[in-house]
Design an enzyme around this catalytic site. Sequence first.
Site, PDB file in Angstrom:
ATOM      1  N   LYS A  49       9.266  20.478  10.452  1.00  0.00           N
ATOM      2  CA  LYS A  49       9.899  19.682   9.387  1.00  0.00           C
ATOM      3  C   LYS A  49       9.724  20.359   8.033  1.00  0.00           C
ATOM      4  CE  LYS A  49       7.791  15.645   9.821  1.00  0.00           C
ATOM      5  NZ  LYS A  49       7.065  15.616  11.085  1.00  0.00           N
ATOM      6  N   CYS A 138       1.892   0.641   5.276  1.00  0.00           N
ATOM      7  CA  CYS A 138       1.402   1.927   5.754  1.00  0.00           C
ATOM      8  C   CYS A 138      -0.129   2.002   5.716  1.00  0.00           C
ATOM      9  CB  CYS A 138       2.026   2.964   4.806  1.00  0.00           C
ATOM     10  SG  CYS A 138       1.865   4.653   5.236  1.00  0.00           S
ATOM     11  N   MET A 139      -0.681   1.853   4.526  1.00  0.00           N
ATOM     12  CA  MET A 139      -2.105   2.127   4.340  1.00  0.00           C
ATOM     13  C   MET A 139      -2.908   0.924   3.871  1.00  0.00           C
ATOM     14  SD  MET A 139      -1.959   5.094   5.354  1.00  0.00           S
ATOM     15  CE  MET A 139      -3.729   5.248   5.322  1.00  0.00           C
ATOM     16  N   MET A 307      -1.552   4.534  11.801  1.00  0.00           N
ATOM     17  CA  MET A 307      -0.809   3.271  11.849  1.00  0.00           C
ATOM     18  C   MET A 307      -1.161   2.388  13.039  1.00  0.00           C
ATOM     19  SD  MET A 307       0.566   3.520   9.154  1.00  0.00           S
ATOM     20  CE  MET A 307       0.634   4.913   8.062  1.00  0.00           C
ATOM     21  N   GLY A 344      -0.295   8.074   5.775  1.00  0.00           N
ATOM     22  CA  GLY A 344       1.053   8.285   6.280  1.00  0.00           C
ATOM     23  C   GLY A 344       1.884   9.202   5.408  1.00  0.00           C
ATOM     24  N   GLN A 345       1.820   9.007   4.102  1.00  0.00           N
ATOM     25  CA  GLN A 345       2.800   9.656   3.223  1.00  0.00           C
ATOM     26  C   GLN A 345       2.139  10.654   2.267  1.00  0.00           C
ATOM     27  OE1 GLN A 345       6.068   6.834   2.057  1.00  0.00           O
ATOM     28  NE2 GLN A 345       4.380   5.394   2.214  1.00  0.00           N
TER      29      GLN A 345
HETATM   30  P1  MGD Z   1      11.906   6.871   4.035  1.00  0.00           P
HETATM   31  O1  MGD Z   1      12.898   7.405   4.994  1.00  0.00           O
HETATM   32  O2  MGD Z   1      10.699   7.662   3.822  1.00  0.00           O
HETATM   33  O3  MGD Z   1      11.543   5.452   4.618  1.00  0.00           O
HETATM   34  O4  MGD Z   1       9.974   3.762   5.222  1.00  0.00           O
HETATM   35  P2  MGD Z   1      10.824   4.188   3.972  1.00  0.00           P
HETATM   36  O5  MGD Z   1       9.992   4.517   2.827  1.00  0.00           O
HETATM   37  O6  MGD Z   1      11.834   3.131   3.782  1.00  0.00           O
HETATM   38  O7  MGD Z   1      12.582   6.496   2.673  1.00  0.00           O
HETATM   39  C1  MGD Z   1      12.434   7.278   1.539  1.00  0.00           C
HETATM   40  C2  MGD Z   1      13.771   7.321   0.859  1.00  0.00           C
HETATM   41  O8  MGD Z   1      13.625   8.001  -0.371  1.00  0.00           O
HETATM   42  C3  MGD Z   1      14.782   8.073   1.672  1.00  0.00           C
HETATM   43  O9  MGD Z   1      15.924   7.294   1.825  1.00  0.00           O
HETATM   44  C4  MGD Z   1      15.033   9.355   0.863  1.00  0.00           C
HETATM   45  O10 MGD Z   1      16.353   9.818   0.946  1.00  0.00           O
HETATM   46  C5  MGD Z   1      14.728   8.917  -0.536  1.00  0.00           C
HETATM   47  N1  MGD Z   1      14.248   9.977  -1.424  1.00  0.00           N
HETATM   48  C6  MGD Z   1      13.735  11.189  -1.099  1.00  0.00           C
HETATM   49  N2  MGD Z   1      13.299  11.804  -2.198  1.00  0.00           N
HETATM   50  C7  MGD Z   1      13.543  10.987  -3.251  1.00  0.00           C
HETATM   51  C8  MGD Z   1      13.295  11.059  -4.648  1.00  0.00           C
HETATM   52  O11 MGD Z   1      12.715  12.019  -5.137  1.00  0.00           O
HETATM   53  N3  MGD Z   1      13.658   9.997  -5.396  1.00  0.00           N
HETATM   54  C9  MGD Z   1      14.285   8.920  -4.882  1.00  0.00           C
HETATM   55  N4  MGD Z   1      14.593   7.925  -5.683  1.00  0.00           N
HETATM   56  N5  MGD Z   1      14.540   8.826  -3.550  1.00  0.00           N
HETATM   57  C10 MGD Z   1      14.159   9.825  -2.761  1.00  0.00           C
HETATM   58  C11 MGD Z   1       8.676   4.198   5.447  1.00  0.00           C
HETATM   59  C12 MGD Z   1       7.881   3.004   5.872  1.00  0.00           C
HETATM   60  O12 MGD Z   1       8.403   2.547   7.099  1.00  0.00           O
HETATM   61  C13 MGD Z   1       6.467   3.298   6.016  1.00  0.00           C
HETATM   62  S1  MGD Z   1       5.675   4.143   4.762  1.00  0.00           S
HETATM   63  C14 MGD Z   1       5.770   2.876   7.088  1.00  0.00           C
HETATM   64  S2  MGD Z   1       4.161   3.392   7.330  1.00  0.00           S
HETATM   65  C15 MGD Z   1       6.331   1.964   8.065  1.00  0.00           C
HETATM   66  N6  MGD Z   1       6.279   2.550   9.385  1.00  0.00           N
HETATM   67  C16 MGD Z   1       7.005   1.959  10.360  1.00  0.00           C
HETATM   68  C17 MGD Z   1       6.678   2.071  11.737  1.00  0.00           C
HETATM   69  O13 MGD Z   1       5.694   2.721  12.125  1.00  0.00           O
HETATM   70  N7  MGD Z   1       7.466   1.447  12.641  1.00  0.00           N
HETATM   71  C18 MGD Z   1       8.549   0.735  12.250  1.00  0.00           C
HETATM   72  N8  MGD Z   1       9.268   0.122  13.167  1.00  0.00           N
HETATM   73  N9  MGD Z   1       8.892   0.614  10.969  1.00  0.00           N
HETATM   74  C19 MGD Z   1       8.136   1.204  10.031  1.00  0.00           C
HETATM   75  N10 MGD Z   1       8.488   1.016   8.738  1.00  0.00           N
HETATM   76  C20 MGD Z   1       7.702   1.502   7.652  1.00  0.00           C
HETATM   77 FE1  SF4 Z   2       4.291  19.315   8.559  1.00  0.00          FE
HETATM   78 FE2  SF4 Z   2       3.057  17.331   7.307  1.00  0.00          FE
HETATM   79 FE3  SF4 Z   2       2.386  19.839   6.781  1.00  0.00          FE
HETATM   80 FE4  SF4 Z   2       4.740  18.943   5.983  1.00  0.00          FE
HETATM   81  S1  SF4 Z   2       2.745  18.226   5.277  1.00  0.00           S
HETATM   82  S2  SF4 Z   2       4.340  20.902   6.984  1.00  0.00           S
HETATM   83  S3  SF4 Z   2       5.258  17.521   7.640  1.00  0.00           S
HETATM   84  S4  SF4 Z   2       2.128  18.775   8.728  1.00  0.00           S
END
Ligand code: MGD
Ligand code: SF4
Length: 721
Positions: A49, A138-139, A307, A344-345
């Site tokens: 990735k 997430c956390m 998670m 996570g992030q």
């Molecule tokens: P992302 O795809 O990371 O998912 O879920 P989200 O945070 O909703 O969304 C980030 C968005 O930011 C993307 O659409 C991307 O295009 C946009 N983006 C990227 N860079 C930038 C930027 O610089 N500025 C702006 N404004 N936008 C930007 C994550 C969430 O999901 C999390 S953290 C967890 S831990 C959960 N995990 C989870 C799971 O384990 N199972 C299920 N079923 N659902 C889950 N949902 C949760």
């Molecule tokens: Fe892969 Fe995570 Fe390292 Fe990015 S930060 S290169 S996703 S292990």
Amino acid sequence: AAEGGERWVKSVCRYCGTGCGLYVGVRDGKVFAVKGDRDNHNRGLLCLKGFLLPQIMSAPDRCLHPLVRKGGKLVRASWDEAMSLVARRFREAVDAHGPGAVGFYGSGQGLTEETYAANKLFKAGLRTNHVEGNPRLCMASAVGGYLSTYGKDEPMGCYEDLDHADVMLLVGSNAAEAHPILFERMARRKQTGKDVKVVVLDPRRTPTARIADLHLSFTPGTDLAILNAMANVLVAEGLVDEAFVKAHVAFGEGKDVNRAWEDYRAFLAPYTPVRAAELSGARAGDIVTAARWFGEKGRTATSMWCMGLNQRTRGVWANNLVHNLHLLTGKIGLPGSTPLSLTGQPNACGGVRDGGALSHLLPYGRLIANEKHRAEMEKLWNVPPGTIQPENGKPTMDLFQALEQGDLKALYVMTTNPAQSLPNVDRYRKALEARKAFLVVTEAFHPTRTSELADVVLPAALWAEKEGVYGCTERRYQLLEQAVRPAGEARPDFAILCDLAARLGHGALLPWKGPAEAWDEILTLSKGTAYDFTGMTRARLAASHGLLWPLPAEGHPGTKRRFVKGEDPLVPADAPDRIRFYGRPDARAVIWLRPQQPPAEVTDAAYPLVLTTGRVIEHWHTGTMTRNCKELRHANAESVVELHPDDGKPLGIRTGDEVRVSSRRGAETFKAKLVDGARPGTVFVHMHDPQRMCNRLTIDAVDPVSKQPEFKICAVKIEPI
Ligand code: MGD
Ligand code: SF4
């Protein structure tokens, strides 16, 4: 950033909480490649990735100009038109309904400075504490675990501990897919160390379990019993470090630290390995082995979790139980012995947790509910006393429920995609579709499942198009330098927020010329707190390959292990012992008595299977970015439902068949994949597919302490179509 030529700009991966250092290759003003930073913790390695990041920069669905909803459709608008509308609607909402009618929903992927700008604008400018973000999903339970056990958030150990670990206990972490480069470090330790044992507690036989010496599979939700049974074995077999417990540990139950060692022993007594095995479906002998390996005297033990423990209605308790194992054995604060929650992030720690960008927090460990903390922040922010509202704002699920009820009138969403990632998502999509609130989404891509529902979409500069700080799992802060200009008309979120502040009449709160000036202000807020990173100047970050806080002065090297004398600057040099848990008033960490409790929803005749959800290695969260890489799109982009042949065959389901998966909340169709590694009775779907959304099924029940939803467990049924 200069145009033309070829340059390599120091940065950090955009994706997971491992926080790999890398260099961005720029040619003719475009990102053409990345390469791993050999001087950083990842030793030059990147996973697929990370390696494919350049492709996302010029993806066809990059959002290149502002969009405003007119006549039901999102149409192109100028920045001025879009921003005037946003400012007007937020001002009107506050004027008509009070500050509680507006909110912010951010992300553990926003840069520290932009999250800080939003937190300050909303809490001190608009005077609402409805500031939340996806780290709640997430956390939050990990935070609750650290706070209740040690009195301070964030891990005390570091990645280097993995190089010294004799035992690695992974609970509810599929690090091989979610933290690939950290997993490589674990695998390396296993290969090169002497008799290193890896124990994996996970219902599924994940790719992480492949390097395990012992994999304990169990019915989802029963691991509290297993962890208590491991503690039972440690006590029964004399593997407790009694001197450590006597000197550094207190005991608690419920909310109070008012129990004694004898109470804890009595509490543990029923959690025999045999009983835990009956409850969980794991083998009693395996529970004993896991405990013996963990507790063996003279050997180190590091635990890691993610998670699988956090996304639970008893996530905080589950976290407490992992900490208990370390406190019982004294395997903590030593090279190779640490409880290390994997984040996570990439900036959940640095931006949101540390920066206090949640509805009950203020920056750097301060609490909204604490009058002294509010007063301190008002002084630091130079706003009149009483500016910060004394009541906590609404945690994430409550915030979206307030929107559903019509109480929230305007919401600003930044760097997250909640209309795909929230649990029980159709419920909240319906509220957004009904236009119950004015929705602003700043996005680097369009359409996403959230931006398609917005009233205004603001094009955001992406990753290498802007600069700022990320803070990853091990308290490591790193600077991402701007490498290229933003695509189209996109602007950095930081600049968008400063613009909005000025239009709302709060320009004085966000007066900075750029993120570097905001960083100088952030440094001063950390001073004198347990986070103190005053010595992490911009120049020092630029020259380094990551620095670990506390780092209270320019010359300080950073802190690998917190609470440890000689390493942590906050432990006095003349402290009597090697460790001091200064987070709590009695300087003791707490062993909590936490019973096994079932998840919010258990299986029954109508919904006989457990659904669990999560990540796969090729994709990131809602897929907006990774689905733009052609290699990743071809690999595992479509969500399939993984189930055990014993569950599939009686229903006549074969790999590749379309099936309907339903829960009490909704239904979605997936292709089936029969896998031996699935646990019978438990099915798995990844969360990365915007077309086949597993969150139609998940439950929005939350942990009563951390308010984190239970993404990992709900009851479903499967029918062939
Ligand atoms: P992302 O795809 O990371 O998912 O879920 P989200 O945070 O909703 O969304 C980030 C968005 O930011 C993307 O659409 C991307 O295009 C946009 N983006 C990227 N860079 C930038 C930027 O610089 N500025 C702006 N404004 N936008 C930007 C994550 C969430 O999901 C999390 S953290 C967890 S831990 C959960 N995990 C989870 C799971 O384990 N199972 C299920 N079923 N659902 C889950 N949902 C949760
Ligand atoms: Fe892969 Fe995570 Fe390292 Fe990015 S930060 S290169 S996703 S292990």
